[in-house]
Motif scaffolding. Structure first.
Motif, PDB file in Angstrom:
ATOM      1  N   MET A  30       0.844  -1.180   0.000  1.00 14.07           N
ATOM      2  CA  MET A  30       0.000   0.000   0.000  1.00 14.07           C
ATOM      3  C   MET A  30       0.886   1.239   0.000  1.00 14.07           C
ATOM      4  N   ALA A  31       0.449   2.236  -0.741  1.00 15.20           N
ATOM      5  CA  ALA A  31       1.168   3.507  -0.815  1.00 15.20           C
ATOM      6  C   ALA A  31       0.279   4.606  -0.259  1.00 15.20           C
ATOM      7  N   LEU A  32       0.883   5.528   0.478  1.00 20.22           N
ATOM      8  CA  LEU A  32       0.167   6.682   0.994  1.00 20.22           C
ATOM      9  C   LEU A  32       0.485   7.869   0.099  1.00 20.22           C
ATOM     10  N   LEU A  33      -0.535   8.360  -0.591  1.00 17.24           N
ATOM     11  CA  LEU A  33      -0.388   9.496  -1.500  1.00 17.24           C
ATOM     12  C   LEU A  33      -0.782  10.786  -0.811  1.00 17.24           C
ATOM     13  N   LYS A  34       0.050  11.815  -0.997  1.00 23.36           N
ATOM     14  CA  LYS A  34      -0.268  13.149  -0.503  1.00 23.36           C
ATOM     15  C   LYS A  34       0.334  14.148  -1.479  1.00 23.36           C
ATOM     16  N   ASN A  35      -0.488  15.078  -1.952  1.00 30.24           N
ATOM     17  CA  ASN A  35      -0.033  16.086  -2.913  1.00 30.24           C
ATOM     18  C   ASN A  35       0.641  15.464  -4.132  1.00 30.24           C
ATOM     19  N   GLY A  36       0.119  14.347  -4.578  1.00 31.63           N
ATOM     20  CA  GLY A  36       0.633  13.704  -5.783  1.00 31.63           C
ATOM     21  C   GLY A  36       1.936  12.951  -5.603  1.00 31.63           C
ATOM     22  N   ALA A  37       2.370  12.748  -4.370  1.00 36.30           N
ATOM     23  CA  ALA A  37       3.617  12.026  -4.113  1.00 36.30           C
ATOM     24  C   ALA A  37       3.377  10.940  -3.066  1.00 36.30           C
ATOM     25  N   VAL A  38       4.187   9.910  -3.117  1.00 39.66           N
ATOM     26  CA  VAL A  38       4.144   8.872  -2.097  1.00 39.66           C
ATOM     27  C   VAL A  38       4.931   9.391  -0.893  1.00 39.66           C
ATOM     28  N   VAL A  39       4.296   9.335   0.278  1.00 37.95           N
ATOM     29  CA  VAL A  39       4.935   9.808   1.507  1.00 37.95           C
ATOM     30  C   VAL A  39       4.974   8.679   2.527  1.00 37.95           C
ATOM     31  N   ALA A  40       5.867   8.830   3.499  1.00 36.12           N
ATOM     32  CA  ALA A  40       5.958   7.845   4.575  1.00 36.12           C
ATOM     33  C   ALA A  40       4.753   7.985   5.496  1.00 36.12           C
ATOM     34  N   VAL A  86     -13.888  16.810  -2.130  1.00 40.73           N
ATOM     35  CA  VAL A  86     -14.718  16.917  -0.920  1.00 40.73           C
ATOM     36  C   VAL A  86     -13.896  17.054   0.361  1.00 40.73           C
ATOM     37  N   GLY A  87     -12.565  17.038   0.250  1.00 36.19           N
ATOM     38  CA  GLY A  87     -11.765  17.318   1.428  1.00 36.19           C
ATOM     39  C   GLY A  87     -10.702  16.306   1.804  1.00 36.19           C
ATOM     40  N   PHE A  88     -10.636  15.178   1.124  1.00 33.66           N
ATOM     41  CA  PHE A  88      -9.546  14.236   1.402  1.00 33.66           C
ATOM     42  C   PHE A  88      -8.239  14.847   0.927  1.00 33.66           C
ATOM     43  N   ASP A  89      -7.167  14.593   1.680  1.00 29.68           N
ATOM     44  CA  ASP A  89      -5.876  15.066   1.217  1.00 29.68           C
ATOM     45  C   ASP A  89      -4.796  13.984   1.231  1.00 29.68           C
ATOM     46  N   THR A  90      -5.111  12.803   1.753  1.00 30.63           N
ATOM     47  CA  THR A  90      -4.220  11.649   1.635  1.00 30.63           C
ATOM     48  C   THR A  90      -5.056  10.421   1.306  1.00 30.63           C
ATOM     49  N   TYR A  91      -4.396   9.463   0.646  1.00 37.10           N
ATOM     50  CA  TYR A  91      -5.104   8.299   0.113  1.00 37.10           C
ATOM     51  C   TYR A  91      -4.212   7.076   0.263  1.00 37.10           C
ATOM     52  N   LEU A  92      -4.707   6.061   0.915  1.00 44.48           N
ATOM     53  CA  LEU A  92      -3.983   4.805   1.033  1.00 44.48           C
ATOM     54  C   LEU A  92      -4.439   3.920  -0.128  1.00 44.48           C
ATOM     55  N   VAL A  93      -3.551   3.723  -1.110  1.00 41.45           N
ATOM     56  CA  VAL A  93      -3.937   3.036  -2.343  1.00 41.45           C
ATOM     57  C   VAL A  93      -3.071   1.802  -2.584  1.00 41.45           C
ATOM     58  N   ALA A  94      -3.665   0.846  -3.249  1.00 45.35           N
ATOM     59  CA  ALA A  94      -2.933  -0.331  -3.708  1.00 45.35           C
ATOM     60  C   ALA A  94      -2.574  -0.077  -5.164  1.00 45.35           C
ATOM     61  N   SER A  95      -1.314   0.227  -5.405  1.00 44.15           N
ATOM     62  CA  SER A  95      -0.880   0.561  -6.754  1.00 44.15           C
ATOM     63  C   SER A  95       0.606   0.279  -6.887  1.00 44.15           C
ATOM     64  N   ASP A  96       1.000  -0.221  -8.061  1.00 42.41           N
ATOM     65  CA  ASP A  96       2.424  -0.442  -8.320  1.00 42.41           C
ATOM     66  C   ASP A  96       3.139   0.872  -8.638  1.00 42.41           C
ATOM     67  N   ASN A  97       2.388   1.849  -9.147  1.00 44.78           N
ATOM     68  CA  ASN A  97       2.967   3.150  -9.469  1.00 44.78           C
ATOM     69  C   ASN A  97       1.953   4.232  -9.091  1.00 44.78           C
ATOM     70  N   ALA A  98       1.855   4.507  -7.816  1.00 44.10           N
ATOM     71  CA  ALA A  98       0.825   5.405  -7.298  1.00 44.10           C
ATOM     72  C   ALA A  98       0.958   6.830  -7.840  1.00 44.10           C
ATOM     73  N   VAL A  99       2.174   7.316  -8.023  1.00 44.17           N
ATOM     74  CA  VAL A  99       2.365   8.682  -8.525  1.00 44.17           C
ATOM     75  C   VAL A  99       1.848   8.797  -9.960  1.00 44.17           C
ATOM     76  N   LYS A 100       2.184   7.839 -10.787  1.00 46.37           N
ATOM     77  CA  LYS A 100       1.692   7.839 -12.166  1.00 46.37           C
ATOM     78  C   LYS A 100       0.167   7.764 -12.192  1.00 46.37           C
ATOM     79  N   ASP A 101      -0.388   6.911 -11.360  1.00 47.58           N
ATOM     80  CA  ASP A 101      -1.840   6.766 -11.303  1.00 47.58           C
ATOM     81  C   ASP A 101      -2.508   8.057 -10.818  1.00 47.58           C
ATOM     82  N   TRP A 102      -1.892   8.741  -9.853  1.00 43.05           N
ATOM     83  CA  TRP A 102      -2.422  10.021  -9.368  1.00 43.05           C
ATOM     84  C   TRP A 102      -2.434  11.043 -10.508  1.00 43.05           C
ATOM     85  N   LYS A 103      -1.348  11.118 -11.255  1.00 36.47           N
ATOM     86  CA  LYS A 103      -1.270  12.089 -12.362  1.00 36.47           C
ATOM     87  C   LYS A 103      -2.323  11.789 -13.426  1.00 36.47           C
TER      88      LYS A 103
END
Length: 164
Positions: free
Chosen positions: A1-11, A119-136
């Motif tokens: 799982m990757a945690l996305l915030k502002n289009g980047a994977v964060v710890a 609607v107000g979410f700013d972080t997302y716990l996603v199952a993705s091999d390339n979360a940044v690409k998917d966010w873009k």
């Protein structure tokens, strides 16, 4: 799982213990509503960052009196068709003026990230091999909005009136 915030994977500095019978002695935790109710005083005495997970049938009103204690409020999407967390995120931001992190967890689909952000979410716990690409990819899907929201982007009605 990757945690996305502002289009980047964060710890992720928080440990989700919402389904655990025992709470760890230290560390930044995300607890469930029942754990919060049962251990509120001891959790506050710890002096460490605290988060809470609200399931889709648990309302933000249930934590409104304590909202300032949470650095993270995680909202669960138990299934693709269950969108109650969208309403909860909007209530947290608009009604309760929550300024901390609102995290989408559970069945978080990449196709919905854009709408979650609105609607107000700013972080997302996603199952993705390339979360940044998917966010873009998700961020580029929609460029004009009909509904006004609190994210600062103009809706189509506002844009049309600027042109006049």
């Amino acid at each position: 799982m990757a945690l996305l915030k502002n289009g980047a994977v964060v710890a992720d500095t928080f440990t989700d213990v919402s389904n655990e019978p025992e709470l760890p002695a230290s560390g930044a935790l995300i607890v469930g509503l029942e754990q919060w109710r049962e251990h509120r005083d001891s959790l506050l005495r710890r002096g460490e960052p605290l988060g809470i997970l609200l399931r889709s049938d648990e309302k933000p009103a249930e934590i409104a009196a304590d909202i300032e204690h949470f650095a993270v409020i995680a909202l669960d999407f138990p299934a693709f068709a269950d969108g109650r967390a969208y309403s909860s995120a909007r209530l947290l931001r608009d009604r309760y003026n929550y300024q901390g992190e609102v995290r989408a967890v559970g069945d978080v689909l990449l196709e919905q990230l854009h709408f979650m952000n609105r609607v107000g979410f700013d972080t997302y716990l996603v199952a993705s091999d390339n979360a940044v690409k998917d966010w873009k990819t998700a961020a580029a899907d929609i460029s004009v909005w009909y509904q006004p929201t609190g994210d600062g982007r103009p809706d189509v009605f506002t844009l049309r009136h600027k042109q006049d």
